[in-house]
Design a protein around this motif. Sequence first.
Motif, PDB file in Angstrom:
ATOM      1  N   SER A 211       0.831  -1.202   0.000  1.00 31.32           N
ATOM      2  CA  SER A 211       0.000   0.000   0.000  1.00 31.32           C
ATOM      3  C   SER A 211       0.868   1.255   0.000  1.00 31.32           C
ATOM      4  O   SER A 211       0.617   2.205  -0.755  1.00 31.32           O
ATOM      5  CB  SER A 211      -0.926   0.000   1.220  1.00 31.32           C
ATOM      6  OG  SER A 211      -1.693   1.182   1.278  1.00 31.32           O
ATOM      7  N   VAL A 212       1.903   1.264   0.835  1.00 30.63           N
ATOM      8  CA  VAL A 212       2.811   2.414   0.910  1.00 30.63           C
ATOM      9  C   VAL A 212       3.515   2.632  -0.434  1.00 30.63           C
ATOM     10  O   VAL A 212       3.728   3.771  -0.870  1.00 30.63           O
ATOM     11  CB  VAL A 212       3.841   2.210   2.040  1.00 30.63           C
ATOM     12  CG1 VAL A 212       4.962   3.254   1.949  1.00 30.63           C
ATOM     13  CG2 VAL A 212       3.166   2.294   3.403  1.00 30.63           C
ATOM     14  N   LEU A 213       3.851   1.533  -1.112  1.00 37.61           N
ATOM     15  CA  LEU A 213       4.577   1.631  -2.375  1.00 37.61           C
ATOM     16  C   LEU A 213       3.743   2.241  -3.501  1.00 37.61           C
ATOM     17  O   LEU A 213       4.285   2.567  -4.557  1.00 37.61           O
ATOM     18  CB  LEU A 213       5.087   0.254  -2.799  1.00 37.61           C
ATOM     19  CG  LEU A 213       6.289  -0.281  -1.999  1.00 37.61           C
ATOM     20  CD1 LEU A 213       6.573  -1.730  -2.355  1.00 37.61           C
ATOM     21  CD2 LEU A 213       7.520   0.580  -2.233  1.00 37.61           C
ATOM     22  N   THR A 214       2.456   2.405  -3.298  1.00 34.77           N
ATOM     23  CA  THR A 214       1.631   3.062  -4.316  1.00 34.77           C
ATOM     24  C   THR A 214       1.840   4.576  -4.311  1.00 34.77           C
ATOM     25  O   THR A 214       1.504   5.259  -5.278  1.00 34.77           O
ATOM     26  CB  THR A 214       0.127   2.765  -4.102  1.00 34.77           C
ATOM     27  OG1 THR A 214      -0.282   3.277  -2.821  1.00 34.77           O
ATOM     28  CG2 THR A 214      -0.141   1.276  -4.151  1.00 34.77           C
ATOM     29  N   THR A 215       2.411   5.095  -3.221  1.00 37.54           N
ATOM     30  CA  THR A 215       2.612   6.541  -3.120  1.00 37.54           C
ATOM     31  C   THR A 215       4.056   6.934  -2.812  1.00 37.54           C
ATOM     32  O   THR A 215       4.416   8.098  -2.928  1.00 37.54           O
ATOM     33  CB  THR A 215       1.708   7.141  -2.019  1.00 37.54           C
ATOM     34  OG1 THR A 215       1.987   6.504  -0.765  1.00 37.54           O
ATOM     35  CG2 THR A 215       0.240   6.939  -2.360  1.00 37.54           C
ATOM     36  N   VAL A 216       4.882   5.958  -2.411  1.00 40.08           N
ATOM     37  CA  VAL A 216       6.265   6.246  -2.017  1.00 40.08           C
ATOM     38  C   VAL A 216       7.223   5.369  -2.823  1.00 40.08           C
ATOM     39  O   VAL A 216       6.950   4.190  -3.054  1.00 40.08           O
ATOM     40  CB  VAL A 216       6.473   5.976  -0.503  1.00 40.08           C
ATOM     41  CG1 VAL A 216       7.935   6.164  -0.128  1.00 40.08           C
ATOM     42  CG2 VAL A 216       5.589   6.895   0.329  1.00 40.08           C
ATOM     43  N   THR A 217       8.341   5.949  -3.250  1.00 41.19           N
ATOM     44  CA  THR A 217       9.369   5.188  -3.969  1.00 41.19           C
ATOM     45  C   THR A 217      10.657   5.214  -3.152  1.00 41.19           C
ATOM     46  O   THR A 217      11.443   6.170  -3.233  1.00 41.19           O
ATOM     47  CB  THR A 217       9.628   5.784  -5.360  1.00 41.19           C
ATOM     48  OG1 THR A 217       8.412   5.808  -6.103  1.00 41.19           O
ATOM     49  CG2 THR A 217      10.658   4.936  -6.119  1.00 41.19           C
ATOM     50  N   PRO A 218      10.892   4.184  -2.342  1.00 42.92           N
ATOM     51  CA  PRO A 218      12.105   4.162  -1.508  1.00 42.92           C
ATOM     52  C   PRO A 218      13.344   3.840  -2.332  1.00 42.92           C
ATOM     53  O   PRO A 218      13.243   3.338  -3.463  1.00 42.92           O
ATOM     54  CB  PRO A 218      11.803   3.050  -0.505  1.00 42.92           C
ATOM     55  CG  PRO A 218      10.923   2.114  -1.270  1.00 42.92           C
ATOM     56  CD  PRO A 218      10.067   2.981  -2.155  1.00 42.92           C
ATOM     57  N   ASP A 219      14.493   4.113  -1.759  1.00 43.66           N
ATOM     58  CA  ASP A 219      15.748   3.761  -2.422  1.00 43.66           C
ATOM     59  C   ASP A 219      16.118   2.299  -2.184  1.00 43.66           C
ATOM     60  O   ASP A 219      16.914   1.730  -2.937  1.00 43.66           O
ATOM     61  CB  ASP A 219      16.868   4.669  -1.904  1.00 43.66           C
ATOM     62  CG  ASP A 219      16.621   6.130  -2.243  1.00 43.66           C
ATOM     63  OD1 ASP A 219      16.631   6.453  -3.442  1.00 43.66           O
ATOM     64  OD2 ASP A 219      16.391   6.924  -1.324  1.00 43.66           O
ATOM     65  N   LEU A 220      15.549   1.708  -1.138  1.00 47.36           N
ATOM     66  CA  LEU A 220      15.824   0.313  -0.801  1.00 47.36           C
ATOM     67  C   LEU A 220      14.669  -0.233   0.034  1.00 47.36           C
ATOM     68  O   LEU A 220      14.065   0.507   0.813  1.00 47.36           O
ATOM     69  CB  LEU A 220      17.134   0.205  -0.003  1.00 47.36           C
ATOM     70  CG  LEU A 220      17.553  -1.182   0.510  1.00 47.36           C
ATOM     71  CD1 LEU A 220      17.895  -2.107  -0.655  1.00 47.36           C
ATOM     72  CD2 LEU A 220      18.744  -1.063   1.465  1.00 47.36           C
ATOM     73  N   ILE A 221      14.374  -1.518  -0.151  1.00 45.64           N
ATOM     74  CA  ILE A 221      13.364  -2.189   0.661  1.00 45.64           C
ATOM     75  C   ILE A 221      14.052  -3.247   1.507  1.00 45.64           C
ATOM     76  O   ILE A 221      14.780  -4.089   0.985  1.00 45.64           O
ATOM     77  CB  ILE A 221      12.273  -2.849  -0.212  1.00 45.64           C
ATOM     78  CG1 ILE A 221      11.561  -1.788  -1.062  1.00 45.64           C
ATOM     79  CG2 ILE A 221      11.262  -3.607   0.661  1.00 45.64           C
ATOM     80  CD1 ILE A 221      10.599  -2.379  -2.086  1.00 45.64           C
ATOM     81  N   LEU A 222      13.838  -3.186   2.810  1.00 46.34           N
ATOM     82  CA  LEU A 222      14.371  -4.169   3.749  1.00 46.34           C
ATOM     83  C   LEU A 222      13.210  -5.085   4.127  1.00 46.34           C
ATOM     84  O   LEU A 222      12.297  -4.673   4.843  1.00 46.34           O
ATOM     85  CB  LEU A 222      14.938  -3.461   4.967  1.00 46.34           C
ATOM     86  CG  LEU A 222      15.692  -4.276   6.018  1.00 46.34           C
ATOM     87  CD1 LEU A 222      16.842  -5.041   5.389  1.00 46.34           C
ATOM     88  CD2 LEU A 222      16.221  -3.362   7.117  1.00 46.34           C
ATOM     89  N   LEU A 223      13.235  -6.322   3.639  1.00 48.51           N
ATOM     90  CA  LEU A 223      12.049  -7.184   3.675  1.00 48.51           C
ATOM     91  C   LEU A 223      12.295  -8.489   4.431  1.00 48.51           C
ATOM     92  O   LEU A 223      13.177  -9.272   4.077  1.00 48.51           O
ATOM     93  CB  LEU A 223      11.628  -7.498   2.227  1.00 48.51           C
ATOM     94  CG  LEU A 223      10.446  -8.420   1.987  1.00 48.51           C
ATOM     95  CD1 LEU A 223       9.167  -7.894   2.624  1.00 48.51           C
ATOM     96  CD2 LEU A 223      10.248  -8.610   0.474  1.00 48.51           C
ATOM     97  N   ASP A 224      11.486  -8.708   5.467  1.00 47.80           N
ATOM     98  CA  ASP A 224      11.573  -9.948   6.233  1.00 47.80           C
ATOM     99  C   ASP A 224      10.884 -11.081   5.469  1.00 47.80           C
ATOM    100  O   ASP A 224       9.939 -10.853   4.712  1.00 47.80           O
ATOM    101  CB  ASP A 224      10.897  -9.756   7.601  1.00 47.80           C
ATOM    102  CG  ASP A 224      11.026 -10.971   8.495  1.00 47.80           C
ATOM    103  OD1 ASP A 224      12.074 -11.638   8.439  1.00 47.80           O
ATOM    104  OD2 ASP A 224      10.080 -11.265   9.246  1.00 47.80           O
ATOM    105  N   ILE A 225      11.340 -12.306   5.670  1.00 47.20           N
ATOM    106  CA  ILE A 225      10.740 -13.458   4.995  1.00 47.20           C
ATOM    107  C   ILE A 225       9.567 -14.012   5.800  1.00 47.20           C
ATOM    108  O   ILE A 225       8.471 -14.234   5.269  1.00 47.20           O
ATOM    109  CB  ILE A 225      11.787 -14.569   4.764  1.00 47.20           C
ATOM    110  CG1 ILE A 225      12.845 -14.097   3.770  1.00 47.20           C
ATOM    111  CG2 ILE A 225      11.107 -15.839   4.236  1.00 47.20           C
ATOM    112  CD1 ILE A 225      13.955 -15.100   3.527  1.00 47.20           C
ATOM    113  N   MET A 226       9.781 -14.237   7.096  1.00 51.18           N
ATOM    114  CA  MET A 226       8.765 -14.911   7.907  1.00 51.18           C
ATOM    115  C   MET A 226       7.747 -13.907   8.447  1.00 51.18           C
ATOM    116  O   MET A 226       7.919 -13.347   9.530  1.00 51.18           O
ATOM    117  CB  MET A 226       9.444 -15.680   9.045  1.00 51.18           C
ATOM    118  CG  MET A 226      10.332 -16.808   8.557  1.00 51.18           C
ATOM    119  SD  MET A 226      11.130 -17.702   9.909  1.00 51.18           S
ATOM    120  CE  MET A 226       9.705 -18.501  10.663  1.00 51.18           C
TER     121      MET A 226
END
Length: 209
Positions: free
Chosen positions: A40-55
């Motif tokens: 949802s956030v990515l529809t309005t924000v373009t970050p330079d990096l995404i830090l994404l958990d798996i679990m």
Amino acid sequence: MDDTILIVDDSPYIVDGLVALLKRKGYKPIPTHGGDEALSVLTTVTPDLILLDIMMEPMDGWETLGKIKANPVTKDLPVLMFSAKKITPEEAAEHSVNIEDFVSKPVNPAQLLESIQGIFTRRSNVKTEALVAKDAGLDTSLIDEYSALRKSIDVDKNLLVVLKNASGMHLSGKEVSAEDMAAIKKLEDKIHTGELRVKEIHDRFPPPS
């Protein structure tokens, strides 16, 4: 430093800790608490990096990654995966092309910051080299292949360390399964082939002025 980093984890404790860490180092963290919120956030924000958990639940990190990469607007955003879950050889083979790095939990702050800076540095260096090669008239397809290989090799090297540690091959007397050994050998061969191809393409780049 004004790099924005989207944090995606369903643990408020971990999110808060990462926000504090990244702020101290001059980054602009954007906290989210799961895959749905991040998308949802990515529809309005373009970050330079995404830090994404798996679990995560209900949408885990791999599914979230798939949705990010399936969207033409977000598919080129760099993603750093992190998790307490040991990554499997199958996951490494399937997802390595879509991530920039993998860091194991519990997250070592120094290691995480080093990985983040390494991603930004590599992307900047590759972009600069690509522009020089393009100005010199090198074929665009070769430049794209070179850029993709530079990233792929770095990711694969980090995943190789993860797979070796998960296999227990560093433990005295530990018998490593044939499946793990085959996966490790396959990844080593892929890295070697990639490095040879990178050198071959780089030799066609114009010399530095």
